[in-house]
Write an enzyme that holds these catalytic residues in place. Sequence first.
Site: not given
Ligand code: PA5
Length: 445
Positions: A280, A301, A413
């Site tokens: 990410e 494995h 989203k």
């Molecule tokens: O790493 C990130 O920023 C994302 O994976 C968030 O953790 C995830 O989208 C959840 O977001 P939030 O903590 O605002 O609910």
Amino acid sequence: MAYLEWSRAFGGRVVRAHADAMQARAGEMAVRLKNELDAGTLPFLSMGYVDAIRRDMPAILERARMYKNMLVLGIGGSALGARAMQRAFAPSQDMPGHDGRTLWIADNVCAVTLGKWFEKLDPKETCVVTISKSGGTIETISQYFLAREWLQKALGAAWKDHMFLVTDKENGFLREQASEHGLASLEVPDYLGGRYSALSAVGLLPAGYLGIDWEALLEGAASVARPLRENPASIKEHPAFALACWAKSLEEYSYHDLIFFCYEPLFATYGPWFAQLWAESLGKDGLGTMPVPATGVTDQHSVNQMFLDGQRNKACLFLTSGKAVKGPVFPDTLPEGWQFLAGKPFASLLEAEAMGTRMALTKCQVPLVHIHLDDASEYSGGRLMLLLEAATVFTGWLMGINPLDQPAVELGKRLANARLGKPGYAAEEKDLAAYLEVSEERQSF
Ligand code: PA5
């Protein structure tokens, strides 16, 4: 002593000179590091938030630990760190005879599992912790609504004693809920995005609930962060920057997959945590390497065949730890063909197989950095997290992308919101309609 071992890091298309060329950018990176630390945009590294945790978390922990169960509602970075710590440092929950505190983490939209939790958990003996930095993530907030209803039905007004929130200090729906209902809450500091937040209340509240030594996690992390914080110029010698230089040169020479091969079984769920952190943060502008979490020895494995003899586009971070519990010793009564095991502890297999796999990967031209931890303690776990977080950010800087945002995942989203009829998504509704106009070509099976 914990160490990174570099003797097999180069080979194939990527040679040491490539990483050395990246190292030449250390001065520029040091200036950026100093500026960002001064601006407060790297709280995972400056760790200024730790005072607030030490001040505010113990009271909430004391209340939470009165309950037999904790149900965490969160997703992505708001869940993966807690799960990694749970499995690494409180593994007894998945072992026979467990009847202590139990942590459940709801990080998916799984109607069956959520239904089972509501059916089987006793609300009187359960606290719910809703974790969302933004306070508006649909998967988390929808579970919050359902959990709130579940608690209210069973407990009436006392539901509020069973609900804790971890969210932004000022903004978002969850913060509004905290004020409206007077719910106990902890803050996620500014600029501390989900995947960098495991060592804040986001991960440490569930960890502390399980009796995990969260102070040791923080101390371990601080020991890796401190040199960077106190002297940004020391980035030049810091292992996190060395990893970043290596990762950037791998990317340039078309090593598209970065295996995270974990030969400390208790740390296996660090793999998904790392995968999210890396992917990410770095999958941007058509760049980045794909993290591939793998568990030693299990995946010998499974996917290891592909690592060894599939496309030559893989590099590897290889994790081991020392001072492991050695386990039972094989008796002398083994059959003839198995006598070589007699007198050895079970853990000797892990050590031998780690060595064998490491060597096989190297022979197959997989550039490999070996990260060795002293042990599988919280202190070492905190060190590993901080090392990998810093390496991720520095890699992003070398790539010229922003490792702290995640713009691409927003589209899905928005479209899901439009599909559910949330107001304000007219453009996405139009897009969806156009997408659905394409005739499907189904093939039954
Ligand atoms: O790493 C990130 O920023 C994302 O994976 C968030 O953790 C995830 O989208 C959840 O977001 P939030 O903590 O605002 O609910």
